[in-house]
Design an enzyme around this catalytic site. Structure first.
Site, short mmCIF file in Angstrom:
data_model
loop_
_atom_site.label_atom_id
_atom_site.label_comp_id
_atom_site.label_asym_id
_atom_site.label_seq_id
_atom_site.Cartn_x
_atom_site.Cartn_y
_atom_site.Cartn_z
N ASP A 40 0.86 -1.19 0.00
CA ASP A 40 0.00 0.00 0.00
C ASP A 40 0.89 1.24 0.00
O ASP A 40 1.43 1.63 1.03
CB ASP A 40 -0.89 -0.06 1.25
CG ASP A 40 -1.73 1.19 1.42
OD1 ASP A 40 -1.78 2.02 0.49
OD2 ASP A 40 -2.36 1.32 2.50
N ASN B 262 0.01 4.44 -0.84
CA ASN B 262 -0.58 5.75 -0.48
C ASN B 262 -1.33 5.73 0.84
O ASN B 262 -2.04 6.67 1.17
CB ASN B 262 -1.49 6.27 -1.61
CG ASN B 262 -2.71 5.36 -1.81
OD1 ASN B 262 -2.83 4.33 -1.15
ND2 ASN B 262 -3.60 5.74 -2.70
N ASP C 293 -3.94 4.01 2.00
CA ASP C 293 -5.41 3.97 2.10
C ASP C 293 -5.94 2.59 2.48
O ASP C 293 -7.15 2.34 2.42
CB ASP C 293 -6.05 4.46 0.79
CG ASP C 293 -5.75 3.50 -0.37
OD1 ASP C 293 -4.96 2.55 -0.18
OD2 ASP C 293 -6.30 3.70 -1.46
N ASP D 169 -1.33 -0.98 -4.12
CA ASP D 169 -1.37 -0.16 -5.33
C ASP D 169 -0.02 -0.25 -6.06
O ASP D 169 0.93 -0.86 -5.56
CB ASP D 169 -1.70 1.31 -4.99
CG ASP D 169 -0.86 1.81 -3.83
OD1 ASP D 169 0.37 1.62 -3.87
OD2 ASP D 169 -1.43 2.38 -2.87
N ASP E 21 -3.08 -10.74 -15.85
CA ASP E 21 -4.16 -11.72 -15.79
C ASP E 21 -5.19 -11.32 -16.85
O ASP E 21 -5.66 -10.18 -16.86
CB ASP E 21 -4.81 -11.64 -14.40
CG ASP E 21 -5.27 -12.99 -13.90
OD1 ASP E 21 -5.89 -13.70 -14.70
OD2 ASP E 21 -5.00 -13.30 -12.73
N ASP F 197 -7.30 -16.69 -17.35
CA ASP F 197 -8.24 -17.10 -16.32
C ASP F 197 -9.27 -18.08 -16.86
O ASP F 197 -9.83 -17.87 -17.94
CB ASP F 197 -8.95 -15.82 -15.81
CG ASP F 197 -9.85 -16.08 -14.64
OD1 ASP F 197 -9.33 -16.37 -13.55
OD2 ASP F 197 -11.08 -15.99 -14.80
N GLU G 49 -4.88 -21.19 -16.72
CA GLU G 49 -5.41 -21.67 -15.45
C GLU G 49 -6.29 -22.87 -15.71
O GLU G 49 -7.51 -22.77 -15.85
CB GLU G 49 -6.22 -20.55 -14.77
CG GLU G 49 -6.53 -20.86 -13.32
CD GLU G 49 -7.93 -20.47 -12.87
OE1 GLU G 49 -8.25 -20.76 -11.71
OE2 GLU G 49 -8.69 -19.90 -13.65
N ASP H 17 -6.52 -18.46 -4.70
CA ASP H 17 -7.80 -19.17 -4.62
C ASP H 17 -7.82 -20.28 -3.59
O ASP H 17 -8.84 -20.94 -3.41
CB ASP H 17 -8.14 -19.79 -5.99
CG ASP H 17 -8.61 -18.75 -6.99
OD1 ASP H 17 -9.18 -17.73 -6.56
OD2 ASP H 17 -8.39 -18.96 -8.20
C1 NOJ Z 1 -10.24 -18.00 -11.41
C2 NOJ Z 1 -9.64 -16.96 -10.53
O1 NOJ Z 1 -8.39 -17.41 -10.08
C3 NOJ Z 1 -10.60 -16.72 -9.40
O2 NOJ Z 1 -10.06 -15.92 -8.39
C4 NOJ Z 1 -11.85 -16.10 -9.99
O3 NOJ Z 1 -12.80 -15.97 -8.97
C5 NOJ Z 1 -12.43 -16.95 -11.11
N1 NOJ Z 1 -11.43 -17.46 -12.01
C6 NOJ Z 1 -13.40 -16.16 -11.93
O4 NOJ Z 1 -12.72 -15.22 -12.73
#
Ligand code: NOJ
Length: 573
Positions: free
Chosen positions: A22, A24, A26, A30, A99, A196, A275, A337
């Protein structure tokens, strides 16, 4: 061997922007903060970062619901701040991978706002619209997969939350718009993308209903309560059955080929990592994705020698067999995740030792390695106890559903929610033992509560000063890897044994052979490698060990200590 690409020998570090640094004050990470921490990353010894989404987003799914693919979320800074970050990273020889979320946008993206405004607007067909829900499909996050939009008097499909409508990838305009967004960042100089949820891009065209006698919340609850092997098997079957028509359908390969062709137009070996588990997304080995995560390695309750052996055999075997060019492995044990490595693979007694073994595993197996921010200081899951702190909407949705629809007591519901929500593994990075772990100034409310264990030495500042800390261990291991051709790109040679206690293997390049022994047991083991073809008649020279040992050369029969990580070079005559 110099023909290897940078992304093959690299160690990646995943930055979760909201929680990394962080700048700044808040309470939210960032780019200013992340730029200030680049020297830290350089000193850690990583070669690349993967940034979780940094785009404007209403944050229903913590940035994975993007409302503008070509900008920076205001809380993270400006496009110029991003450019500074990118340039400063490059100056330190750290590559930057973004991503890219292809399956869905935010429901606040201009494309969706236009698409839902009427049935005949220019983007009417950019998402998946139907007159009535055609089946019982579920969203994997929050209930029904079909949500009503009064503006069109129609329903749209979403695999994830209702705030994440699925794009219609059959529409060539959608493709063009997304490829333009990819080019926007490639033109700026980013080194590639983590893609993703690619498996969710297409659905079964027959819209076949699932056959599970439950909805999502009921299945989650059933899974939590499943105890017997029969129940556990059934819940696994139900999860598969519930989503099998919404996942892994044909069509994705053509998209991956198109995107790969775009990346190949650019200089500098830009790369794509998917992924997914399925190495089929690497195409023939050179026409789709460069890497696919070895998720099966981490999909286990415990990392054991037997599990690793089986995983490596299957994974490397499959990668060898891609039709045009062998695939390159990509190993990781954690990300934003899932439960943090330290917690998830610990046994509550030897967590520290197991964390070191698992770090060594990821950094010595053949392949590209991905680390998750905070893992290098042993950050652990932090269980929330107050529903008002929960930011992961799939968690708050579940809490409210089981309390109101299933009558679960709020206290129990909170315990379950704390465990299932991904907030536990996304708390702010612990930089020091100052208030707020040095992430934000004292008194600032950080976006998620800071894990109080920063006061017990789980922070960067304290570990920088302590030669036997986990952070120093990672740095040392990363240096050893960087200086070893065998560890960076040598072949993996399994050593044929079936021990439940330890896992050992060789890594072999043209000019180096390395023996790795990971003792996952609390026993001291007497090992003898003198009959191993590549080792016999040679001496071993220790490159790295987690135990106290004298240096020098010694014979290939030796003892390894409890939970020891032992890495030695086989000395050539
Ligand atoms: C996989 C991502 O790693 C996860 O964090 C996200 O919730 C889902 N895809 C949906 O984009």
């Amino acid at each position: 061997m110099s023909a290897l690409k940078w992304w093959q020998t690299a160690v990646f570090y995943q930055i979760y922007p909201r929680s990394f640094a962080d700048g700044n004050g808040d309470g939210i990470g960032d780019f200013k903060g992340a730029t200030e921490k680049l020297d830290y990353l350089a000193s850690l010894g990583v070669d690349a970062v993967w940034l979780s989404p940094h785009f404007p987003s209403p944050n229903w799914d913590c940035g994975y619901d993007i409302s503008d693919y070509c900008d920076v979320a205001p809380e993270y800074g400006t496009l110029d701040d991003f450019k500074t970050f990118l340039n400063e990273a490059h100056k330190r020889y750290i590559r930057v991978v973004l991503d890219l979320v292809l399956n869905h946008t935010s429901d606040e993206h201009a494309w969706f706002i236009e698409s839902k405004s009427s049935r005949d607007n220019p983007k009417a067909d950019w998402y998946v619209w139907v007159d009535t829900p055609p089946n019982n499909w579920q969203s994997c996050f929050d209930g029904e997969a079909w949500t009503y939009a009064p503006e069109r008097n129609q329903y749209y499909y979403h695999y994830f939350m209702k705030q994440q409508p699925d794009l219609n990838w059959h529409n060539p305009e959608v493709k063009k718009a997304m490829w333009d967004a990819a080019r926007f960042w490639l033109d700026m100089g980013v080194d590639g993308f983590r893609l993703d949820a690619i498996g969710t891009i297409f659905e079964d065209p027959q819209l076949t209903p699932h056959t599970v006698p439950m909805n999502l919340a009921e299945l989650r609850r059933f899974s939590e309560l499943a105890k017997t092997p029969k129940e556990i098997k059934l819940k696994d079957k139900y999860w598969f059955e519930m989503f099998k028509h919404q996942y892994g359908k044909p069509g994705v390969h053509d998209l991956m080929k198109e995107l790969r062709a775009i990346l190949d137009e650019y200089e500098g070996d830009r790369m794509l990592v998917g992924e997914d588990d399925d190495i089929a997304y690497m195409g023939n080995g050179k026409d789709e994705l460069h890497l696919i995560f070895n998720f099966p390695l981490m999909r286990t309750e415990r990392i054991t020698p037997a599990h690793i052996r089986k995983n490596q055999k299957e994974r490397l075997g499959a990668l060898e067999n891609l039709p045009a060019e062998k695939g390159w492995p990509c190993n990781t044990l954690g990300n934003h995740d899932c439960s943090r490595i330290h917690t998830r693979y610990g046994d509550k007694i030897h967590d520290a030792e197991l964390a070191r073994l698992n770090a060594a595993l990821v950094l010595t197996l053949k392949g590209t390695a991905f680390l998750y921010n905070g893992e290098e200081i042993g950050m652990t899951d932090h269980m929330l106890s107050d529903i008002s702190h929960v930011k992961d909407t799939m968690g708050s949705w579940y809490y409210h559903t089981i309390v109101t629809e299933m009558g679960v007591h709020p206290e129990e519901a909170m315990l379950r929610t704390a465990e299932m929500t991904r907030d536990k593994n996304r708390t702010p990075m612990q930089w020091s033992n100052n208030p707020n772990a040095g992430f934000s100034p004292s008194g600032v409310n950080t976006w998620l509560p800071v894990n109080p264990n920063y006061k017990d030495g789980i922070n960067v500042h304290d570990q920088e000063k302590n030669p036997s800390s986990l952070l120093q261990y990672y740095k040392h291991l990363l240096r050893v890897r960087k200086n070893s051709s065998a560890l960076k790109y040598g072949e993996y040679l399994p050593l044929l044994n079936t021990s439940k206690e330890y896992f050992s293997f060789l890594r072999q390049s043209d000019n180096q052979t390395i023996l790795v022994v990971l003792n996952y047991s609390e026993k001291v083991l007497e090992l003898d490698f003198s009959r191993t073809k590549e080792i016999k008649d040679s001496k071993l020279r220790i490159l790295f060990t987690s135990a106290e040992r004298r240096g020098g050369s010694f014979a290939p029969n030796f003892k390894v200590g409890a939970f020891e990580v032992f890495i030695a070079e086989v000395e050539r005559e």
